[in-house]
Design an enzyme around this catalytic site. Structure first.
Site, PDB file in Angstrom:
ATOM      1  N   PHE A  15     -10.212  19.471  58.915  1.00 23.50           N
ATOM      2  CA  PHE A  15      -9.167  20.041  58.063  1.00 23.50           C
ATOM      3  C   PHE A  15      -9.489  20.085  56.571  1.00 23.50           C
ATOM      4  O   PHE A  15      -8.727  20.676  55.792  1.00 23.50           O
ATOM      5  CB  PHE A  15      -7.817  19.351  58.303  1.00 23.50           C
ATOM      6  CG  PHE A  15      -7.764  17.893  57.933  1.00 23.50           C
ATOM      7  CD1 PHE A  15      -7.507  17.499  56.635  1.00 23.50           C
ATOM      8  CD2 PHE A  15      -7.927  16.914  58.915  1.00 23.50           C
ATOM      9  CE1 PHE A  15      -7.425  16.162  56.296  1.00 23.50           C
ATOM     10  CE2 PHE A  15      -7.854  15.567  58.587  1.00 23.50           C
ATOM     11  CZ  PHE A  15      -7.602  15.194  57.276  1.00 23.50           C
ATOM     12  N   LYS A  30      -0.461  19.022  62.521  1.00 20.47           N
ATOM     13  CA  LYS A  30      -0.680  17.592  62.235  1.00 20.47           C
ATOM     14  C   LYS A  30      -0.956  16.917  63.585  1.00 20.47           C
ATOM     15  O   LYS A  30      -0.033  16.587  64.319  1.00 20.47           O
ATOM     16  CB  LYS A  30       0.525  16.968  61.547  1.00 20.47           C
ATOM     17  CG  LYS A  30       0.237  15.547  61.086  1.00 20.47           C
ATOM     18  CD  LYS A  30       1.425  14.902  60.414  1.00 20.47           C
ATOM     19  CE  LYS A  30       1.021  13.582  59.768  1.00 20.47           C
ATOM     20  NZ  LYS A  30       0.297  12.661  60.676  1.00 20.47           N
ATOM     21  N   GLU A  59      -9.313  15.157  62.114  1.00 22.99           N
ATOM     22  CA  GLU A  59      -8.468  14.326  62.966  1.00 22.99           C
ATOM     23  C   GLU A  59      -9.222  14.148  64.284  1.00 22.99           C
ATOM     24  O   GLU A  59      -9.626  15.126  64.917  1.00 22.99           O
ATOM     25  CB  GLU A  59      -7.114  14.987  63.203  1.00 22.99           C
ATOM     26  CG  GLU A  59      -6.048  14.041  63.702  1.00 22.99           C
ATOM     27  CD  GLU A  59      -5.450  13.139  62.626  1.00 22.99           C
ATOM     28  OE1 GLU A  59      -4.728  12.201  62.988  1.00 22.99           O
ATOM     29  OE2 GLU A  59      -5.712  13.379  61.425  1.00 22.99           O
ATOM     30  N   GLU A  61      -0.390  23.729  58.785  1.00 22.07           N
ATOM     31  CA  GLU A  61      -1.512  23.301  59.620  1.00 22.07           C
ATOM     32  C   GLU A  61      -1.021  22.261  60.624  1.00 22.07           C
ATOM     33  O   GLU A  61      -0.189  21.403  60.293  1.00 22.07           O
ATOM     34  CB  GLU A  61      -2.570  22.699  58.704  1.00 22.07           C
ATOM     35  CG  GLU A  61      -3.875  22.320  59.333  1.00 22.07           C
ATOM     36  CD  GLU A  61      -4.853  21.870  58.238  1.00 22.07           C
ATOM     37  OE1 GLU A  61      -5.560  22.737  57.676  1.00 22.07           O
ATOM     38  OE2 GLU A  61      -4.882  20.659  57.933  1.00 22.07           O
TER      39      GLU A  61
END
Length: 425
Positions: A180, A90, A140, A88
């Site tokens: 996420f 970052k 995020e 995934e």
């Protein structure tokens, strides 16, 4: 005040009220899902372990975040995760835990501080884009150029960490949320569910739009595919990847750092210290304030050996309003109906140009790229080089022909000469 660590207090509570240190895990779980040491102590003192067993995840009580270990080798990562993983992006932003109950929304930082006031736009995004009545989701929060849709570096987001002038900062540095994980949805504690199940729940409650999306990911057990996705993440403005276990035991380890999640970040980077002169070979239509003009340009280096122009970056930053008006006029006479025969590109532009116009550009660094074809195979087979976070300096190189632009060979030399170990002094 005495400086006693939380974990020492948990040990003491286990011994004093839980019958011994063997009850520590149960008491720590209550702490990890509530972040409220005082309430944990009160419950165990008054009701013992039976009270602790009744502890539940609650909206507006932040859950201590799960943390990742770190490896820099994709081979080690796949081996550690049993041969396959979910990789995934970052993102280079601020980790937030979003709590929603009806129309009430709160955002918490990684340190479990309430930061809703700093991100009122993010609060509204959660309110409008999460369909669940009650939810605790992780995301995020990333600064994004709304006009070009490009991710901006973390430093840009830090303009939002203020008590005053929030509205002005929100206008200048809008954010997007890349979700996420789902820890709680409509009465269901998901922290003890395996990660693939949590991801499914997450996707079910998000109403995806331009500014709220699930974190980009792939499921893979292929080394080359993992390396390519890593390079793609770097080129897209991310720090690297988080590789996650897909096993049945991949629960959310609140408050713990473990091998269920592994950070895949670079050990080296190639910082740019000088400008480059690049050739405009294509353009992408703008939107928002840039509707009706070009939102970003596709730029290339010159390959002397093949007499071709190889794409190296997309440029959408550094343009003034005057530049945005000037560019379509400047490029109009160079429009061609399809990609020029001397242009090498794996991207498809909205508009193609014959390679004539040269612009001066400064970037943050040069990275390996699975998308751009500048000096492809020179550093790693199948990878080209790309310029990350490019910015137009304002200088139109009318004194240069396209063939006088920075060459692909020069970019290779810049990459090698400026390569340095991350964290080295």
């Amino acid at each position: 005040r005495l400086g006693i660590a939380d974990m020492t207090v948990l040990d003491a509570l286990a011994i004093a009220y839980g019958g011994g240190k063997e009850s520590r895990e149960l008491i720590e779980r209550a702490y990890n899902i509530s972040s409220d040491l005082g309430r944990v102590a009160k419950v165990v003192a008054e009701n013992g372990l039976e009270g602790i067993k009744k502890f539940k995840v609650m909206v507006f009580e932040p859950i201590r975040p799960m943390l990742a270990e770190r490896l820099s080798s994709p081979e080690e990562i796949l081996e550690k995760l049993g041969g396959k993983c979910i990789a995934e992006y970052k993102y280079d932003g601020e980790r937030v835990q979003a709590h929603k109950k009806g129309n009430e929304v709160a955002l918490y930082s990684r340190r479990m501080e309430r930061i809703s006031d700093q991100y009122p736009d993010a609060v509204e995004l959660v309110r409008r884009s999460v369909s669940a009545e009650e939810a605790i989701l992780e995301a995020e929060c990333v600064a994004v150029d709304i006009e070009t849709n490009e991710l901006l570096p973390f430093q840009e987001l830090m303009h939002r960490r203020r008590k005053y002038g929030v509205e002005e900062a929100m206008e200048q540095y809008p954010v997007s949320l890349f979700m996420f994980d789902a820890l709680y949805v409509d009465g269901r504690d998901l922290t003890l569910k395996a990660y693939p199940s949590r991801r499914t729940q997450l996707e079910n409650v998000i109403k995806e739009n331009d500014r709220v999306k699930p974190a980009r990911q792939i499921k893979t057990g292929n080394l080359k595919e993992l390396e390519n996705f890593f390079e793609e993440a770097i080129e897209d403005g991310c720090e690297g990847l988080i590789c996650k276990s897909v096993g049945t035991d991949s629960v959310y380890q609140a408050g713990a750092r473990g091998w269920m999640w592994i950070k895949y970040k670079r050990d080296y980077k190639s910082e740019m210290t000088d400008t480059v002169d690049l050739v405009v070979v294509g353009a992408f239509y703008g939107r928002g304030k840039r509707a009706g003009t070009y939102g970003a340009l596709l730029l290339a280096t010159y390959n002397h050996e093949s007499d071709t122009f190889e794409t190296v970056t997309k440029l959408g930053t550094g343009f003034t309003d005057e530049d945005l008006k000037k560019l379509p006029e400047l490029l109009r006479n160079h429009i061609v109906p399809r990609k020029h025969s001397r242009v090498e590109s794996s991207l498809t532009a909205d508009v193609w140009f014959e390679p004539k116009v040269v612009l001066e550009v400064l970037g943050a660094e040069i990275t390996l790229s699975p998308i751009h074809v500048c000096a492809v195979d020179s550093i790693r087979k199948g990878s080209g080089l790309a310029i990350r976070f490019p910015r137009f300096t304002g200088k139109y190189r009318t004194d240069k022909k396209a063939e006088d632009a920075t060459s692909s060979t020069e970019v290779v030399e810049m990459y090698r000469n400026q390569l340095k170990q991350i964290g080295a002094s």
